[in-house]
Design an enzyme around this catalytic site. Structure first.
Site, PDB file in Angstrom:
ATOM      1  N   ARG A  14     -17.114  34.014  19.205  1.00  0.00           N
ATOM      2  CA  ARG A  14     -16.357  33.935  17.936  1.00  0.00           C
ATOM      3  C   ARG A  14     -15.493  35.188  17.791  1.00  0.00           C
ATOM      4  O   ARG A  14     -15.448  36.040  18.674  1.00  0.00           O
ATOM      5  CB  ARG A  14     -17.327  33.781  16.762  1.00  0.00           C
ATOM      6  CG  ARG A  14     -18.231  34.983  16.604  1.00  0.00           C
ATOM      7  CD  ARG A  14     -19.307  34.757  15.573  1.00  0.00           C
ATOM      8  NE  ARG A  14     -19.954  36.017  15.256  1.00  0.00           N
ATOM      9  CZ  ARG A  14     -21.018  36.148  14.493  1.00  0.00           C
ATOM     10  NH1 ARG A  14     -21.591  35.073  13.976  1.00  0.00           N
ATOM     11  NH2 ARG A  14     -21.528  37.326  14.231  1.00  0.00           N
ATOM     12  N   ILE A  36     -24.220  36.612  23.872  1.00  0.00           N
ATOM     13  CA  ILE A  36     -25.668  36.455  23.707  1.00  0.00           C
ATOM     14  C   ILE A  36     -25.963  35.157  22.947  1.00  0.00           C
ATOM     15  O   ILE A  36     -27.018  34.549  23.126  1.00  0.00           O
ATOM     16  CB  ILE A  36     -26.273  37.702  23.002  1.00  0.00           C
ATOM     17  CG1 ILE A  36     -27.797  37.692  23.058  1.00  0.00           C
ATOM     18  CG2 ILE A  36     -25.780  37.825  21.570  1.00  0.00           C
ATOM     19  CD1 ILE A  36     -28.444  39.008  22.646  1.00  0.00           C
ATOM     20  N   ASN A 101     -15.887  43.218  25.186  1.00  0.00           N
ATOM     21  CA  ASN A 101     -15.586  43.208  23.752  1.00  0.00           C
ATOM     22  C   ASN A 101     -16.817  43.057  22.865  1.00  0.00           C
ATOM     23  O   ASN A 101     -16.772  43.384  21.685  1.00  0.00           O
ATOM     24  CB  ASN A 101     -14.591  42.042  23.522  1.00  0.00           C
ATOM     25  CG  ASN A 101     -14.518  41.606  22.094  1.00  0.00           C
ATOM     26  OD1 ASN A 101     -13.919  42.294  21.270  1.00  0.00           O
ATOM     27  ND2 ASN A 101     -15.133  40.466  21.780  1.00  0.00           N
ATOM     28  N   TYR A 166     -22.549  53.388  14.735  1.00  0.00           N
ATOM     29  CA  TYR A 166     -21.407  52.585  15.202  1.00  0.00           C
ATOM     30  C   TYR A 166     -20.271  53.494  15.654  1.00  0.00           C
ATOM     31  O   TYR A 166     -19.710  53.320  16.733  1.00  0.00           O
ATOM     32  CB  TYR A 166     -20.944  51.676  14.064  1.00  0.00           C
ATOM     33  CG  TYR A 166     -19.852  50.707  14.450  1.00  0.00           C
ATOM     34  CD1 TYR A 166     -20.140  49.555  15.179  1.00  0.00           C
ATOM     35  CD2 TYR A 166     -18.526  50.941  14.097  1.00  0.00           C
ATOM     36  CE1 TYR A 166     -19.131  48.657  15.530  1.00  0.00           C
ATOM     37  CE2 TYR A 166     -17.516  50.044  14.447  1.00  0.00           C
ATOM     38  CZ  TYR A 166     -17.831  48.912  15.160  1.00  0.00           C
ATOM     39  OH  TYR A 166     -16.841  48.016  15.510  1.00  0.00           O
ATOM     40  N   LYS A 170     -18.582  53.692  19.364  1.00  0.00           N
ATOM     41  CA  LYS A 170     -17.190  53.325  19.624  1.00  0.00           C
ATOM     42  C   LYS A 170     -16.374  54.526  20.092  1.00  0.00           C
ATOM     43  O   LYS A 170     -15.422  54.385  20.864  1.00  0.00           O
ATOM     44  CB  LYS A 170     -16.571  52.702  18.363  1.00  0.00           C
ATOM     45  CG  LYS A 170     -17.190  51.347  18.019  1.00  0.00           C
ATOM     46  CD  LYS A 170     -16.836  50.288  19.068  1.00  0.00           C
ATOM     47  CE  LYS A 170     -17.452  48.935  18.789  1.00  0.00           C
ATOM     48  NZ  LYS A 170     -17.038  47.911  19.754  1.00  0.00           N
TER      49      LYS A 170
HETATM   50  P1  NAP Z   1     -18.345  38.977  16.026  1.00  0.00           P
HETATM   51  O1  NAP Z   1     -17.615  37.841  15.445  1.00  0.00           O
HETATM   52  O2  NAP Z   1     -19.716  39.269  15.545  1.00  0.00           O
HETATM   53  O3  NAP Z   1     -18.315  38.806  17.631  1.00  0.00           O
HETATM   54  C1  NAP Z   1     -19.054  39.655  18.470  1.00  0.00           C
HETATM   55  C2  NAP Z   1     -19.811  38.801  19.437  1.00  0.00           C
HETATM   56  O4  NAP Z   1     -20.537  39.648  20.368  1.00  0.00           O
HETATM   57  C3  NAP Z   1     -20.860  37.940  18.736  1.00  0.00           C
HETATM   58  O5  NAP Z   1     -20.799  36.619  19.190  1.00  0.00           O
HETATM   59  C4  NAP Z   1     -22.137  38.637  19.119  1.00  0.00           C
HETATM   60  O6  NAP Z   1     -23.295  37.847  19.074  1.00  0.00           O
HETATM   61  C5  NAP Z   1     -21.833  39.096  20.521  1.00  0.00           C
HETATM   62  N1  NAP Z   1     -22.848  40.060  20.977  1.00  0.00           N
HETATM   63  C6  NAP Z   1     -23.517  40.950  20.227  1.00  0.00           C
HETATM   64  N2  NAP Z   1     -24.414  41.603  20.964  1.00  0.00           N
HETATM   65  C7  NAP Z   1     -24.320  41.126  22.212  1.00  0.00           C
HETATM   66  C8  NAP Z   1     -25.005  41.397  23.419  1.00  0.00           C
HETATM   67  N3  NAP Z   1     -26.002  42.286  23.471  1.00  0.00           N
HETATM   68  N4  NAP Z   1     -24.646  40.733  24.539  1.00  0.00           N
HETATM   69  C9  NAP Z   1     -23.662  39.800  24.490  1.00  0.00           C
HETATM   70  N5  NAP Z   1     -22.998  39.470  23.376  1.00  0.00           N
HETATM   71  C10 NAP Z   1     -23.314  40.131  22.232  1.00  0.00           C
HETATM   72  O7  NAP Z   1     -17.518  40.324  15.795  1.00  0.00           O
HETATM   73  P2  NAP Z   1     -15.974  40.735  16.074  1.00  0.00           P
HETATM   74  O8  NAP Z   1     -15.486  41.314  14.811  1.00  0.00           O
HETATM   75  O9  NAP Z   1     -15.232  39.689  16.772  1.00  0.00           O
HETATM   76  O10 NAP Z   1     -16.220  41.963  17.061  1.00  0.00           O
HETATM   77  C11 NAP Z   1     -15.832  42.004  18.425  1.00  0.00           C
HETATM   78  C12 NAP Z   1     -15.742  43.454  18.840  1.00  0.00           C
HETATM   79  O11 NAP Z   1     -14.760  44.109  18.044  1.00  0.00           O
HETATM   80  C13 NAP Z   1     -17.033  44.233  18.620  1.00  0.00           C
HETATM   81  O12 NAP Z   1     -17.208  45.142  19.686  1.00  0.00           O
HETATM   82  C14 NAP Z   1     -16.760  44.994  17.338  1.00  0.00           C
HETATM   83  O13 NAP Z   1     -17.528  46.174  17.256  1.00  0.00           O
HETATM   84  C15 NAP Z   1     -15.288  45.294  17.512  1.00  0.00           C
HETATM   85  N6  NAP Z   1     -14.563  45.605  16.290  1.00  0.00           N
HETATM   86  C16 NAP Z   1     -14.544  44.716  15.241  1.00  0.00           C
HETATM   87  C17 NAP Z   1     -13.851  45.055  14.113  1.00  0.00           C
HETATM   88  C18 NAP Z   1     -13.817  44.158  12.902  1.00  0.00           C
HETATM   89  O14 NAP Z   1     -13.339  44.605  11.856  1.00  0.00           O
HETATM   90  N7  NAP Z   1     -14.249  42.916  12.989  1.00  0.00           N
HETATM   91  C19 NAP Z   1     -13.156  46.272  14.031  1.00  0.00           C
HETATM   92  C20 NAP Z   1     -13.171  47.124  15.123  1.00  0.00           C
HETATM   93  C21 NAP Z   1     -13.871  46.786  16.249  1.00  0.00           C
HETATM   94  P3  NAP Z   1     -24.292  38.019  17.761  1.00  0.00           P
HETATM   95  O15 NAP Z   1     -23.559  37.457  16.626  1.00  0.00           O
HETATM   96  O16 NAP Z   1     -25.453  37.224  18.096  1.00  0.00           O
HETATM   97  O17 NAP Z   1     -24.545  39.466  17.557  1.00  0.00           O
END
Ligand code: NAP
Length: 284
Positions: A14, A36, A101, A166, A170
């Protein structure tokens, strides 16, 4: 543009991972999506991704004209990542691009932080991403070159109130990215980071995140989710030069696809941001 090149996207179930997987498919890549697809950490207070979410990404990738392979893997487990990449190689014949990612985010002041909250973020975001790089890099070397893109954050560029774990994870990824760029350049591999701002995904759309935004502005959340959501959105609109509360995952994906492209062959060791202008608040 992708011409059948093979990309592995982690965190593909997602959010930013899904949007990027679809953008890669549109650009002509064959896409392996790793996730995961289950609860990654009991210390998180937002909904985990599911196998159905990962399957939905696959549906969207195929709809966009891409070939798709789903792999369920926890990136804390290096042996499992090795198996996952072996499946990708078996299916597609090799790997050209890795978008590392996947990640999680939780909040607590240092004075109240549990071991679990600290370790899960460092283990998944920093060590897990390093695991993916260490497994993938030899495959890219074997291929004669490639691209690695990792997801950091604006919170890896400045301190974060109640978000030290966090932020540290990062910020650490920037050190990993730059070191990997130094080591892998001689093999024709570029290594860069994308810096998403506040993106509209499950990771951000919950009370704890709204509360953190409100506290960062020196105020106290009410605990009423809808009210706190509105207050956080207003604060974001005022803070971001481009006047939006949240940036969309689809606004990050084009940066990832560019960094993977042939055109980006001389771009390495740096970061590209999509933050609605919040990048103007960090030094470089
Ligand atoms: P998201 O919708 O929660 O997507 C992250 C995905 O990574 C989830 O499906 C999650 O599964 C999976 N994941 C977590 N732990 C894992 C593991 N150990 N092995 C494999 N997959 C794993 O969040 P997103 O916002 O798209 O985030 C993607 C990346 O962008 C992340 O690294 C986040 O820190 C970074 N980011 C996000 C934002 C923001 O504002 N959204 C800003 C800056 C950076 P689970 O749901 O089961 O944990």
């Amino acid at each position: 543009m992708g011409e059948g090149r093979v990309v592995v996207v982690t965190g593909a179930a997602r959010g930013i991972g899904r949007a990027s997987a679809v953008a890669f498919a549109r650009a002509g890549y064959r896409v392996a999506g790793a996730d995961i697809a289950a609860l990654a950490s009991a210390a998180m207070d937002y909904e985990p991704a599911t196998p159905e979410d990962l399957a939905e990404t696959g549906r969207l990738v195929e709809e966009a004209g891409g070939e798709w392979l789903a792999v369920v893997v926890d990136q804390r487990d290096t042996a499992a990542i090795r198996e996952a990449f072996a499946r990708v190689v078996e299916r597609f014949g090799g790997v050209d691009v890795v978008f590392a990612n996947a990640g999680i985010q939780g909040f607590a002041p240092l004075l109240e932080m549990t071991d679990e909250l600290w370790h899960d973020q460092i283990d998944i975001n920093l060590t897990g991403t390093a695991n993916v790089l260490r497994v993938a890099a030899p495959l890219l070397v074997e291929r004669g070159g490639g691209r690695i893109i990792i997801t950091s954050s604006t919170q890896g560029q400045h301190g974060t109130l109640d978000g030290s774990g966090y932020s540290a994870s990062k910020w650490g990824l920037i050190g990993l990215m730059k070191s990997a760029a130094l080591e892998l350049g001689r093999y024709g591999i570029t290594v860069n980071a994308v810096i998403p701002g506040l993106i509209d995904t499950k990771l951000t759309r919950h009370e704890d995140r709204y509360a953190q935004i409100i506290r960062s502005g020196g105020n106290e959340p009410t605990g009423d989710v809808e009210r706190d959501e509105r207050t956080a959105a207003d604060a974001q609109r005022r803070k971001l030069p481009l006047g939006v509360p949240w940036v969309e995952p689809e606004d990050v994906a084009p940066l990832v696809v560019f960094l993977a492209s042939e055109e980006a062959r001389m771009v390495s060791g740096t970061s590209f941001a999509a933050t609605g202008g919040d990048s103007a608040n960090v030094t470089a």
